[in-house]
Scaffold this motif. Structure first.
Motif, PDB file in Angstrom:
ATOM      1  N   ALA A 106       0.770  -1.194   0.086  1.00 41.00           N
ATOM      2  CA  ALA A 106      -0.037   0.068   0.142  1.00 41.00           C
ATOM      3  C   ALA A 106       1.035   1.121  -0.036  1.00 41.00           C
ATOM      4  N   ALA A 107       0.107   2.228  -0.312  1.00 36.06           N
ATOM      5  CA  ALA A 107       1.128   3.761  -0.282  1.00 36.06           C
ATOM      6  C   ALA A 107       0.027   4.486   0.607  1.00 36.06           C
ATOM      7  N   LEU A 108       0.829   5.552   1.153  1.00 32.89           N
ATOM      8  CA  LEU A 108       0.392   6.414   1.847  1.00 32.89           C
ATOM      9  C   LEU A 108       0.405   7.831   1.351  1.00 32.89           C
ATOM     10  N   VAL A 109      -0.821   8.324   0.826  1.00 37.23           N
ATOM     11  CA  VAL A 109      -0.834   9.635   0.037  1.00 37.23           C
ATOM     12  C   VAL A 109      -1.390  10.648   0.754  1.00 37.23           C
ATOM     13  N   ARG A 110      -1.015  11.911   0.642  1.00 36.78           N
ATOM     14  CA  ARG A 110      -1.417  13.096   1.541  1.00 36.78           C
ATOM     15  C   ARG A 110      -2.194  14.321   0.430  1.00 36.78           C
ATOM     16  N   ALA A 111      -3.241  14.312   0.343  1.00 30.42           N
ATOM     17  CA  ALA A 111      -4.072  15.341  -0.603  1.00 30.42           C
ATOM     18  C   ALA A 111      -4.469  16.634   0.465  1.00 30.42           C
ATOM     19  N   ALA A 112      -4.035  17.800  -0.060  1.00 31.02           N
ATOM     20  CA  ALA A 112      -4.576  19.256   0.506  1.00 31.02           C
ATOM     21  C   ALA A 112      -5.945  19.469   0.319  1.00 31.02           C
ATOM     22  N   ALA A 113      -6.329  20.037   1.338  1.00 32.45           N
ATOM     23  CA  ALA A 113      -8.080  20.098   1.311  1.00 32.45           C
ATOM     24  C   ALA A 113      -8.676  20.644  -0.022  1.00 32.45           C
ATOM     25  N   GLY A 114      -8.003  21.550  -0.582  1.00 33.38           N
ATOM     26  CA  GLY A 114      -8.675  22.408  -1.659  1.00 33.38           C
ATOM     27  C   GLY A 114      -8.615  21.318  -3.030  1.00 33.38           C
ATOM     28  N   GLU A 115      -8.007  20.291  -3.027  1.00 35.36           N
ATOM     29  CA  GLU A 115      -7.980  19.627  -4.240  1.00 35.36           C
ATOM     30  C   GLU A 115      -9.285  19.086  -4.641  1.00 35.36           C
ATOM     31  N   VAL A 142     -11.430  17.534  -1.696  1.00 35.06           N
ATOM     32  CA  VAL A 142     -10.844  16.476  -0.707  1.00 35.06           C
ATOM     33  C   VAL A 142     -11.183  16.701   0.628  1.00 35.06           C
ATOM     34  N   GLY A 143     -10.897  18.158   1.279  1.00 39.23           N
ATOM     35  CA  GLY A 143     -11.148  18.399   2.288  1.00 39.23           C
ATOM     36  C   GLY A 143     -12.705  18.203   2.930  1.00 39.23           C
ATOM     37  N   ALA A 144     -13.471  18.070   2.154  1.00 37.77           N
ATOM     38  CA  ALA A 144     -14.847  18.040   2.563  1.00 37.77           C
ATOM     39  C   ALA A 144     -15.265  16.685   2.562  1.00 37.77           C
ATOM     40  N   THR A 145     -14.539  15.606   2.074  1.00 35.80           N
ATOM     41  CA  THR A 145     -15.142  14.071   1.899  1.00 35.80           C
ATOM     42  C   THR A 145     -15.123  13.537   3.409  1.00 35.80           C
ATOM     43  N   PRO A 146     -14.051  13.826   4.007  1.00 42.37           N
ATOM     44  CA  PRO A 146     -14.489  13.198   5.654  1.00 42.37           C
ATOM     45  C   PRO A 146     -15.881  13.596   6.337  1.00 42.37           C
ATOM     46  N   ILE A 147     -16.029  14.756   5.961  1.00 40.40           N
ATOM     47  CA  ILE A 147     -17.144  15.515   6.683  1.00 40.40           C
ATOM     48  C   ILE A 147     -18.319  14.411   6.737  1.00 40.40           C
ATOM     49  N   GLN A 148     -18.911  14.078   5.568  1.00 40.54           N
ATOM     50  CA  GLN A 148     -20.014  13.196   5.584  1.00 40.54           C
ATOM     51  C   GLN A 148     -19.566  11.773   5.331  1.00 40.54           C
ATOM     52  N   VAL A 161      -9.196   6.303   4.792  1.00 35.62           N
ATOM     53  CA  VAL A 161      -8.818   7.421   5.492  1.00 35.62           C
ATOM     54  C   VAL A 161      -7.649   7.141   6.317  1.00 35.62           C
ATOM     55  N   ASP A 162      -6.452   7.408   6.541  1.00 40.03           N
ATOM     56  CA  ASP A 162      -5.442   7.029   7.633  1.00 40.03           C
ATOM     57  C   ASP A 162      -5.645   8.138   8.863  1.00 40.03           C
ATOM     58  N   ALA A 163      -5.571   9.256   8.223  1.00 39.73           N
ATOM     59  CA  ALA A 163      -5.699  10.551   9.091  1.00 39.73           C
ATOM     60  C   ALA A 163      -6.029  11.750   8.626  1.00 39.73           C
ATOM     61  N   VAL A 164      -6.771  12.599   9.412  1.00 45.54           N
ATOM     62  CA  VAL A 164      -7.072  13.847   8.859  1.00 45.54           C
ATOM     63  C   VAL A 164      -6.447  15.104   9.659  1.00 45.54           C
ATOM     64  N   SER A 165      -5.792  15.991   8.878  1.00 42.69           N
ATOM     65  CA  SER A 165      -5.261  17.172   9.580  1.00 42.69           C
ATOM     66  C   SER A 165      -6.042  18.261   9.466  1.00 42.69           C
ATOM     67  N   LEU A 199     -11.362  22.836  10.829  1.00 41.34           N
ATOM     68  CA  LEU A 199     -11.177  23.273   9.322  1.00 41.34           C
ATOM     69  C   LEU A 199      -9.893  22.313   8.666  1.00 41.34           C
ATOM     70  N   ILE A 200     -10.573  21.389   8.026  1.00 39.49           N
ATOM     71  CA  ILE A 200      -9.802  20.495   7.640  1.00 39.49           C
ATOM     72  C   ILE A 200      -8.627  20.781   6.370  1.00 39.49           C
ATOM     73  N   THR A 201      -7.512  20.526   6.818  1.00 43.13           N
ATOM     74  CA  THR A 201      -6.491  20.999   5.749  1.00 43.13           C
ATOM     75  C   THR A 201      -5.733  20.238   4.859  1.00 43.13           C
ATOM     76  N   ALA A 202      -5.766  18.704   5.264  1.00 44.58           N
ATOM     77  CA  ALA A 202      -5.113  17.744   4.415  1.00 44.58           C
ATOM     78  C   ALA A 202      -5.758  16.308   4.920  1.00 44.58           C
ATOM     79  N   VAL A 203      -5.985  15.486   4.009  1.00 43.18           N
ATOM     80  CA  VAL A 203      -6.282  14.152   4.317  1.00 43.18           C
ATOM     81  C   VAL A 203      -5.362  13.189   3.833  1.00 43.18           C
ATOM     82  N   ASP A 204      -5.073  12.256   4.888  1.00 40.19           N
ATOM     83  CA  ASP A 204      -4.066  10.876   4.613  1.00 40.19           C
ATOM     84  C   ASP A 204      -4.962   9.855   4.175  1.00 40.19           C
ATOM     85  N   PHE A 205      -4.588   9.337   3.140  1.00 41.40           N
ATOM     86  CA  PHE A 205      -5.203   7.948   2.691  1.00 41.40           C
ATOM     87  C   PHE A 205      -4.112   7.097   2.645  1.00 41.40           C
ATOM     88  N   LEU A 206      -4.348   5.707   2.899  1.00 40.93           N
ATOM     89  CA  LEU A 206      -3.807   4.602   2.828  1.00 40.93           C
ATOM     90  C   LEU A 206      -4.344   3.778   1.899  1.00 40.93           C
TER      91      LEU A 206
END
Ligand code: FAD
Length: 360
Positions: A106-115, A142-148, A161-165, A199-206
């Motif tokens: 697997a890879a761990l990737v980070r996407a900024a909220a505004g992507e 991307v930043g809104a995806t964890p909300i709902q 989602v591995d973690a939300v910053s 305010l979600i700034t980035a999301v890490d996905f595994l």
């Protein structure tokens, strides 16, 4: 000057390096419902560094702040007298190519909220990563995806989602919330319960490189067959799902909507059984803990409301869950229609429907 104290004749925009301020800004093009509303101040933020200062300034001025991504899950029923912060921050990174201890590779990737979410999905697929293919073509950031905990075609984003910053507005600090802390559930998460705090700034996905594709949902196999795809890969699945979605859902570019307006209601198994004995064709899905999920679309359709229209606010005649702005409906008119639907379903079935979008 309207009753919110906003003068609609005075739009202005000022750029400050990492953010742009629009005073008295129209929000019509900022939400997919395309309803008229104005923000006293709208700020497009291009770099996160600007955020703490902007929040502090708003707090000093006692102005309420609303976070906006792509506006595909928000209904404005009125103007916003405070500050709307629209996150436009960009950045995609592979943080770890091969994550030890993960099943397979697997890879761990980070996407900024505004992507843009759909662009990110295709970026992961181009990197040989799987998991997000069933969530292709969902609008928004991307930043809104964890909300709902966005979900579609048998997959929810929380699974990956591995973690939300996030910037915690109660402590004015950046926090890292792992998947368990995010408390993902059906169209639900910690962020819905602590609305406005993070305010979600980035999301890490595994994301795994090998994973069985989920094809047993709503015409995916049939679409792959129609595309002439024998052995599907994740990119073909994303393509097939995008084609099905494009056919089934109204395009927000031409028809104002926010996708499904109501969640599928979760009720006691007893109520579900009682309804099922009266309405044999009603779909029900058993859940743990003596609960069951019902189909909001079925309930709305059974009330004869599919295709129902009042002025320019209506229920799609293709999809009973989708409320539509046929042209010049106001947010208040769409919300009045939504409440009429809620009341009708409650009276007929004793079931409360909960809206998915944020209602302002
Ligand atoms: C045609 C269509 C189809 C859709 N299909 C689906 C679907 O299949 N599945 C599904 O789950 N949803 C679906 N949606 C709903 C919507 O696309 C998703 O909920 C999406 O994640 C919203 O993203 P956004 O950036 O547009 O959020 P917005 O609408 O801008 O905001 C939504 C909520 O998130 C908050 N928010 C946004 N960004 C941040 C941030 N960075 N930090 C903190 N809070 C934030 C806002 O304050 C608001 O409460 C659909 C919508 C449309 C129009």
């Amino acid at each position: 000057m309207n009753d919110q104290g906003i003068d609609s004749n005075k739009p202005m925009a000022t750029a400050y390096g990492c953010y742009t301020v629009h005073e008295n800004a129209s929000l019509l093009d900022r939400t997919t419902f395309r309803v008229p509303a104005r923000a006293a101040t709208l700020i497009d933020v291009h770099e996160f560094d600007a955020v703490p200062g902007l929040l502090e300034e708003a707090a000093t001025q006692n102005r309420e702040v609303l976070i906006l991504g792509g506006g595909s899950n928000v209904l404005f029923t009125r103007d916003w007298p405070g500050v709307v912060l629209a996150l436009r921050t960009r950045g995609l990174d592979v943080i770890e190519q091969h994550v030890p201890g993960t099943p397979g590779d697997a890879a761990l990737v980070r996407a900024a909220a505004g992507e843009v979410w759909d662009d990110f999905v295709h970026w992961t697929l181009a990197h040989g990563l799987r998991g997000l293919e069933n969530l292709a073509l969902i609008p928004g950031s991307v930043g809104a995806t964890p909300i709902q905990n966005i979900g579609a075609y048998g997959v929810e984003v929380g699974e990956f989602v591995d973690a939300v910053s996030a910037y915690d507005r109660t402590t004015n600090s950046i926090v890292r919330l792992d998947r368990a802390a995010c408390a993902f559930a059906y169209r639900d998460s910690l962020f819905k319960h602590e609305s406005g705090r993070y305010l979600i700034t980035a999301v890490d996905f595994l994301l795994p490189r090998q994973r069985e594709l989920r094809l047993d949902y709503d015409g995916v196999r049939e679409e792959l067959a129609a595309m002439g795809v024998g052995v599907a890969d994740a990119r073909a699945v994303a393509h097939a799902i995008s084609r099905v979605r494009t056919r089934k859902l109204p395009d927000p570019v031409t028809t104002g909507n926010a996708g499904s307006f109501f969640k599928n209601p979760i009720v006691s198994a007893d109520l579900a059984a009682a309804l099922k004995s009266e309405y044999a064709r009603m779909p029900t899905w058993p859940l743990a803990d003596g609960l069951a999920k019902l189909s909001a679309a079925w309930l709305i359709e059974a009330c004869g409301l599919k295709g129902f229209r009042e002025g320019d606010a209506g229920v799609s005649d293709q999809h009973a869950l989708v409320l539509i702005n046929y042209g010049s409906a106001s947010g208040a008119q769409i919300w009045a229609l939504a409440r009429h639907i809620q009341q009708t379903v409650l009276t007929r079935f004793g079931v409360a429907l909960e809206p998915e979008p944020l209602i302002v």
